[in-house]
Design a protein around this motif. Structure first.
Motif, PDB file in Angstrom:
ATOM      1  N   SER A  73       0.927  -1.171   0.203  1.00  0.00           N
ATOM      2  CA  SER A  73       0.150  -0.080   0.015  1.00  0.00           C
ATOM      3  C   SER A  73       0.910   1.203  -0.031  1.00  0.00           C
ATOM      4  O   SER A  73       1.753   1.295   0.835  1.00  0.00           O
ATOM      5  N   ILE A  74       0.439   2.109  -0.686  1.00  0.00           N
ATOM      6  CA  ILE A  74       1.413   3.452  -0.691  1.00  0.00           C
ATOM      7  C   ILE A  74       1.456   4.173   0.637  1.00  0.00           C
ATOM      8  O   ILE A  74       2.342   4.585   0.893  1.00  0.00           O
ATOM      9  N   LYS A  75       0.437   3.987   1.206  1.00  0.00           N
ATOM     10  CA  LYS A  75       0.453   4.529   2.586  1.00  0.00           C
ATOM     11  C   LYS A  75       1.693   4.186   3.403  1.00  0.00           C
ATOM     12  O   LYS A  75       1.911   4.855   4.202  1.00  0.00           O
ATOM     13  N   ASN A  76       2.191   2.826   3.282  1.00  0.00           N
ATOM     14  CA  ASN A  76       3.095   2.350   4.062  1.00  0.00           C
ATOM     15  C   ASN A  76       4.257   3.239   4.035  1.00  0.00           C
ATOM     16  O   ASN A  76       5.214   3.004   4.776  1.00  0.00           O
ATOM     17  N   PHE A  77       4.431   3.897   2.930  1.00  0.00           N
ATOM     18  CA  PHE A  77       5.666   4.811   2.911  1.00  0.00           C
ATOM     19  C   PHE A  77       5.439   6.012   3.102  1.00  0.00           C
ATOM     20  O   PHE A  77       6.686   6.900   3.158  1.00  0.00           O
ATOM     21  N   PHE A  78       4.370   6.315   3.778  1.00  0.00           N
ATOM     22  CA  PHE A  78       4.117   7.603   4.272  1.00  0.00           C
ATOM     23  C   PHE A  78       4.367   7.639   5.764  1.00  0.00           C
ATOM     24  O   PHE A  78       4.416   6.687   6.486  1.00  0.00           O
ATOM     25  N   LYS A  83      -0.157   9.670   6.366  1.00  0.00           N
ATOM     26  CA  LYS A  83      -1.313   8.461   6.066  1.00  0.00           C
ATOM     27  C   LYS A  83      -2.647   9.026   6.367  1.00  0.00           C
ATOM     28  O   LYS A  83      -3.847   8.730   5.553  1.00  0.00           O
ATOM     29  N   GLN A  84      -2.940   9.761   7.313  1.00  0.00           N
ATOM     30  CA  GLN A  84      -3.967  10.344   7.556  1.00  0.00           C
ATOM     31  C   GLN A  84      -4.621  11.314   6.479  1.00  0.00           C
ATOM     32  O   GLN A  84      -5.712  11.258   6.143  1.00  0.00           O
ATOM     33  N   ILE A  85      -3.766  12.029   6.073  1.00  0.00           N
ATOM     34  CA  ILE A  85      -3.955  13.055   5.136  1.00  0.00           C
ATOM     35  C   ILE A  85      -4.587  12.164   3.940  1.00  0.00           C
ATOM     36  O   ILE A  85      -5.502  12.544   3.093  1.00  0.00           O
ATOM     37  N   ALA A 101      -2.135  17.182  -2.859  1.00  0.00           N
ATOM     38  CA  ALA A 101      -1.833  17.316  -1.321  1.00  0.00           C
ATOM     39  C   ALA A 101      -0.303  17.227  -1.332  1.00  0.00           C
ATOM     40  O   ALA A 101       0.464  16.823  -1.912  1.00  0.00           O
ATOM     41  N   GLU A 102       0.026  17.576  -0.078  1.00  0.00           N
ATOM     42  CA  GLU A 102       1.356  17.725   0.191  1.00  0.00           C
ATOM     43  C   GLU A 102       1.647  16.505   1.450  1.00  0.00           C
ATOM     44  O   GLU A 102       0.806  16.269   2.482  1.00  0.00           O
ATOM     45  N   ILE A 103       2.545  15.496   1.124  1.00  0.00           N
ATOM     46  CA  ILE A 103       2.653  14.344   1.973  1.00  0.00           C
ATOM     47  C   ILE A 103       4.011  14.083   2.256  1.00  0.00           C
ATOM     48  O   ILE A 103       4.905  14.758   1.632  1.00  0.00           O
TER      49      ILE A 103
END
Lengths: 521, 210
Positions: A73-78, A83-85, A101-103
Motif C-alpha cells: 500500500s502506498i500509505k506504508n511509505f508515508f 497516512k491520515q491526509i 496534497a502535500e505528503i
C-alpha cells in the motif's frame, strides 16, 4: 519491448491492446520515456492504494527496489500524519478523479521527504477509475527554504518592530513599502494610513514644508545611490516635534541599481536639549565672566575715583574752616562749599553702589528677609527713578518671612526687571509711569514677588522666547538679563514667569520657597 | 629718645590726597611728613621718629598691609591709621588683626581723620603710661626674695597667715615679717593696692610673673 522492464503492456491491465497497434506503441513509447526519465516519483495504484507500478526514480531516491514497493500500500511509505491526509483525500479522489496534497515520504534509510503529490484517476472503458496515477515532486528543499525564509522574516520583523528607532522601507520612487511600529506609534498612525503613499506626503512630515522639501531633495540623492544623513524633525502625537538624526540608506542589487531605500531616524531630542542647555550655560558663563571682569574694573575704578573725591572733600573742609575763621564770614561761599562737599559724598555713594552691583559676589546663600531687601533696594533706586519721573509703589506683605538666598543675586534679578520696566516706560514716553513692587505669601511654603509697570507691555512675538538668551529689542544691552534671571531663580528652587493676565503693562512674577520652621539652617 | 607727640608720617601714592591732608593737618598743628610710597618711608624710618602713621592700603608697589608687616618685623612699633579708597572687608579685618589703630574709608570728612588721630594718640599715651607703671612695678618685684615673692602670691590670693605658716612650715611670726617686707618693697599702702599691683604684673598664685 525489453524484458524485465515493467510496462503497462506487460501487466494484466491492458485495456488498450485491441486499439490500433501503431498509435498505441507510439503512445507507449512516449509514456515509457516519460516514465523512465522523470525526476519525479510516479506510481500507479489501485483504488485501495496498492502500488501496481513505480518508476526508476522512486527506487533511486527512496532506496527501495521495485519488488519492495510493488504490491505494497502506498500509505506504508508515508509518515503517520501523511497516512491520515491520504485517508482524508481518497474519497474525494475517487469521486472527482484528481487531487493534490502535500505528503511526507519516508525513504528506506529513514529520511523524510516532503512531497507535493498529485493524483489522477485513469478511467477504464466504462469511465470508471480503476487505477490512479500518482506523481510526487520532492519539495523538501523548497520547503526548507520556505521555512528558513519564514524564520528569517520573523526575525526581521522582531528587530524591525521592536527597535526604538524609526525604520521603514521605500521603493526607488519614494513610495513607503513598510514602516516599523515605533515610527507608527510615535505619530499615532496605522500601517494602512501610510503604506503606498509618497514618503514626503506622510504625516511624519506634515508639520514643516521646509523639512518636506529637504526630504525630497535628500531622497533624490539617495535614489541615485548615495547615503544621505542629516538632522531634521518629525511630527509626533499631541503636536510634539522630535529632533531626529535621519538617514536614507540605498540598497543596491548585483547590477548596482538601487532597489530599496531604508529611511532611518534616531531621536536626538534629549541630546539636542542638552546641547542647547550647555550652550546657554556657556553664554551665561561668558556673560558672568564679563561681569566679573567688570567687577574687577569697577573695583579699580572705585579706588581711582575715591582718591580725587577724598582730596576734594578734604580741600572743601579745610576751605570751610579757613572761611569760618575770617572776621566777616562769606556765608554764600561757605554754603556753596558745603554743597560741593555733599555732591562729592554723593558721587562716592554712587560708586559704592555700582561696585556692589557688579561685584563678583560669591554664590553662598544666607537668610534673606525679602521685604527688607526690597526696601533697601528702593533707596538705591531713588536717584534712578528721580530721573525717569516714574512713581514707585511698594506693597510688601511678606510679613518678614525669610528665604534662603544669595541676596546680591536676588537683587540683580529684581533690578533687571525694574530697569526693563523703566526703560520701556521711558521709550514709550508714558508720562505717568508707575512701577509697583509687591510681595505676599503665596502659599504656606512660598513667597510671591511681583514687579509690574504700566508700560507698553511685551509684544506677542517676544513672549515665547522671553527667557532665552540674546532676546532684546533694546539698542544697547545684550539681552542676557532675563535668561540669567531665570537661571538664578531656578538655582534658588523658584520660578519666574510673565503674568499673562496683566493688561496695560507688564507684570513679572517670581515664586521662591520660604524657610520652613523645621528647615535645617 | 622722646618721641615728638605730633609728628605724623603720611604715605599715599595720590599727590592730591597727600597735599589736601597735609594742608589740613598742619592747620591742626601737626608736623606732617609725606611720602609717595611705602618704599620711600622705609628708607628713612629708622632715622626719623614719628608718633603715628597714616597709610593708604592700595598703592603702586608695596601695599600698606605689607608695610605694616615689614615695620613689625623691624620692631618698629608705631600706631597706624589706614585710609583706603576701596573698602574691602577682608583688608580691613586683616589690618586690624595685625594691630592697626583704625581704618577709615575714603572719602572722609577731615574731622573724622582728626578724631581718629587724637583718639589714637590718647590711647598711645595710656599705653605708654601703663608700660611705665609696669616697668616700675617689675623693678620693685625683682627686689623681693624668692620667699617674699611666694608670700606675696599667697597674700593676694587671700591665704591667711596661719595657712601660709602651715604651708611653708614656718612660724606665724616669720610670715608676718615676710608680709611686712613685701609691702615695703612694693610700696603698697594697702592690701587692695598690692592686689592691683599683682594684677598689673600678672602674678599667679604660685608667685610667677608671666
Amino acid at each position: 519491448m525489453s524484458k524485465g522492464k515493467t510496462t503497462l503492456a506487460n501487466t494484466s491491465y491492458n485495456p488498450c491492446r485491441r486499439k490500433v497497434d501503431f498509435a498505441l506503441r507510439e503512445s507507449e513509447i512516449r509514456f515509457q520515456t516519460l516514465f523512465d526519465s522523470a525526476a519525479e516519483f510516479i506510481f500507479v495504484i489501485d483504488p485501495e492504494g496498492k502500488i501496481l507500478l513505480t518508476n526508476p526514480y522512486v527506487s533511486s531516491q527512496s532506496g527501495y527496489e521495485p519488488d519492495e514497493i510493488i504490491g505494497q500500500s502506498i500509505k506504508n511509505f508515508f509518515t503517520d500524519e501523511s497516512k491520515q491526509i491520504c485517508d482524508c483525500n481518497f474519497p474525494g479522489l475517487r469521486e472527482r478523479g484528481h487531487n493534490r496534497a502535500e505528503i511526507e515520504f519516508v525513504t528506506k534509510d529513514g529520511r523524510v521527504l516532503q512531497m507535493e503529490c498529485s493524483a489522477t484517476g485513469i478511467p477504464d472503458k466504462n469511465n470508471e477509475f480503476t487505477s490512479f496515477l500518482i506523481i510526487q515532486r520532492d519539495i523538501t528543499e523548497r520547503k526548507h527554504s520556505a521555512e528558513a525564509l519564514a524564520d528569517s522574516e520573523r526575525r526581521f520583523r522582531a528587530i524591525f518592530n521592536s527597535t526604538f528607532q524609526f525604520i521603514g522601507l521605500l521603493n526607488p520612487d519614494g513610495i513607503l513599502l513598510e514602516s516599523n511600529q515605533t515610527a507608527l506609534d510615535f505619530t499615532g498612525i496605522a500601517n494602512k494610513d501610510v503604506v503606498g503613499e509618497l514618503f514626503w506626503e506622510t504625516p511624519w512630515w506634515s508639520h514643516s514644508e521646509r523639512e518636506q522639501k529637504r526630504l525630497k531633495e535628500a531622497f533624490k540623492r539617495a535614489a541615485e545611490g548615495h547615503l544621505v544623513r542629516y538632522e531634521t524633525t518629525v511630527a509626533g502625537t499631541g503636536g510634539r516635534v522630535a529632533a531626529i538624526d535621519f538617514s536614507l540608506n540605498p540598497v543596491k542589487n548585483d547590477q548596482g541599481e538601487t532597489v530599496l531605500i531604508i529611511p532611518e531616524g534616531r531621536d536626538i531630542t534629549e541630546r539636542k536639549q542638552a546641547q542647547e542647555d550647555a550652550q546657554r550655560h556657556q553664554l551665561e558663563s561668558a556673560h558672568y565672566m564679563r561681569l566679573s571682569l567688570m567687577g574687577e574694573m569697577a573695583a579699580g575704578m572705585a579706588h581711582e575715583l575715591n582718591q580725587p573725591l577724598a582730596a576734594l572733600i578734604s580741600y572743601c573742609g579745610t576751605a570751610h574752616s579757613i572761611l569760618s575763621e575770617l572776621p566777616s564770614i562769606p556765608r554764600e561761599i561757605v554754603d556753596m562749599l558745603d554743597r560741593a562737599t555733599e555732591q562729592a559724598h554723593r558721587a562716592s555713594e554712587i560708586i559704592s553702589h555700582i561696585r556692589h552691583f557688579v561685584s563678583k559676589g560669591d554664590t553662598s546663600k544666607g537668610t534673606v528677609d525679602i521685604d527688607r531687601l526690597i526696601n533697601e533696594m528702593s533707596d538705591f533706586l531713588e536717584w534712578e527713578l528721580r530721573n525717569s519721573k516714574v512713581n514707585i509703589a511698594l506693597n510688601l506683605k511678606a510679613k518678614g518671612r525669610e528665604i534662603t538666598a544669595n541676596s546680591v543675586q536676588i537683587e540683580q534679578v529684581l533690578l533687571n526687571l525694574i530697569r526693563n520696566s523703566l526703560e520701556a516706560i521711558r521709550n514709550a514716553r508714558i508720562s505717568n509711569g508707575q512701577l509697583t513692587l509687591e510681595t505676599e505669601l503665596n502659599t504656606e511654603h512660598s513667597i510671591l514677588i511681583t514687579v509690574s509697570d504700566n508700560g507698553p507691555g511685551i509684544a506677542p512675538d517676544m513672549r515665547d522666547r522671553l527667557f532665552e538668551p540674546f532676546q532684546t529689542n533694546k539698542e544697547s544691552g545684550m539681552g542676557m538679563g532675563l535668561s540669567i534671571g531665570r537661571s538664578i531663580i531656578q538655582a534658588h528652587k523658584g520660578k519666574i514667569w510673565l503674568n499673562e493676565f496683566k493688561k496695560n503693562g507688564t507684570s513679572f512674577c517670581i515664586e521662591l520657597p520660604v524657610i520652613e520652621a523645621n528647615d535645617p539652617t | 629718645m622722646t618721641q615728638p607727640d605730633n609728628r605724623i608720617f603720611l604715605v599715599d601714592d595720590d599727590d592730591a590726597v597727600r597735599h589736601a591732608l597735609k594742608l589740613y593737618l598742619e592747620r591742626e598743628n601737626f608736623e606732617v611728613h609725606e611720602y609717595p610710597s611705602a618704599e620711600d618711608l622705609l628708607d628713612v624710618i629708622d632715622d626719623q621718629v614719628a608718633s603715628l602713621l597714616v597709610l593708604d592700603i592700595r598703592m603702586k608697589g608695596m601695599s600698606g598691609l605689607e608695610l605694616q608687616s615689614k615695620l613689625k618685623s623691624r620692631n618698629i612699633d608705631l600706631p597706624i591709621i589706614f585710609i583706603t579708597g576701596h573698602g574691602n572687608v577682608q583688608s580691613s579685618v586683616l589690618a586690624m588683626k595685625e594691630g592697626a589703630a583704625d581704618f577709615i574709608e575714603k572719602p572722609f570728612e577731615n574731622e573724622k581723620l582728626l578724631e581718629s588721630i587724637r583718639h589714637t594718640f590718647k590711647e598711645e599715651e595710656k599705653r605708654k603710661q601703663l608700660n611705665a607703671i609696669k616697668s616700675a612695678l617689675t623693678d620693685r618685684y625683682k627686689t623681693l626674695t624668692p620667699r617674699e615673692q611666694e608670700v606675696m602670691g599667697y597674700v593676694v590670693n587671700g591665704i591667711s597667715n596661719k595657712q601660709m605658716a602651715t604651708l611653708l612650715n614656718v612660724s606665724d611670726r616669720t610670715i608676718e615679717v615676710h608680709r611686712s617686707r613685701v609691702m615695703t618693697k612694693m610700696a603698697a599702702a594697702s592690701l587692695p593696692e598690692l592686689v592691683r599691683m599683682s594684677v598689673t604684673l600678672e602674678i599667679n598664685g604660685a608667685g610667677r610673673v608671666f
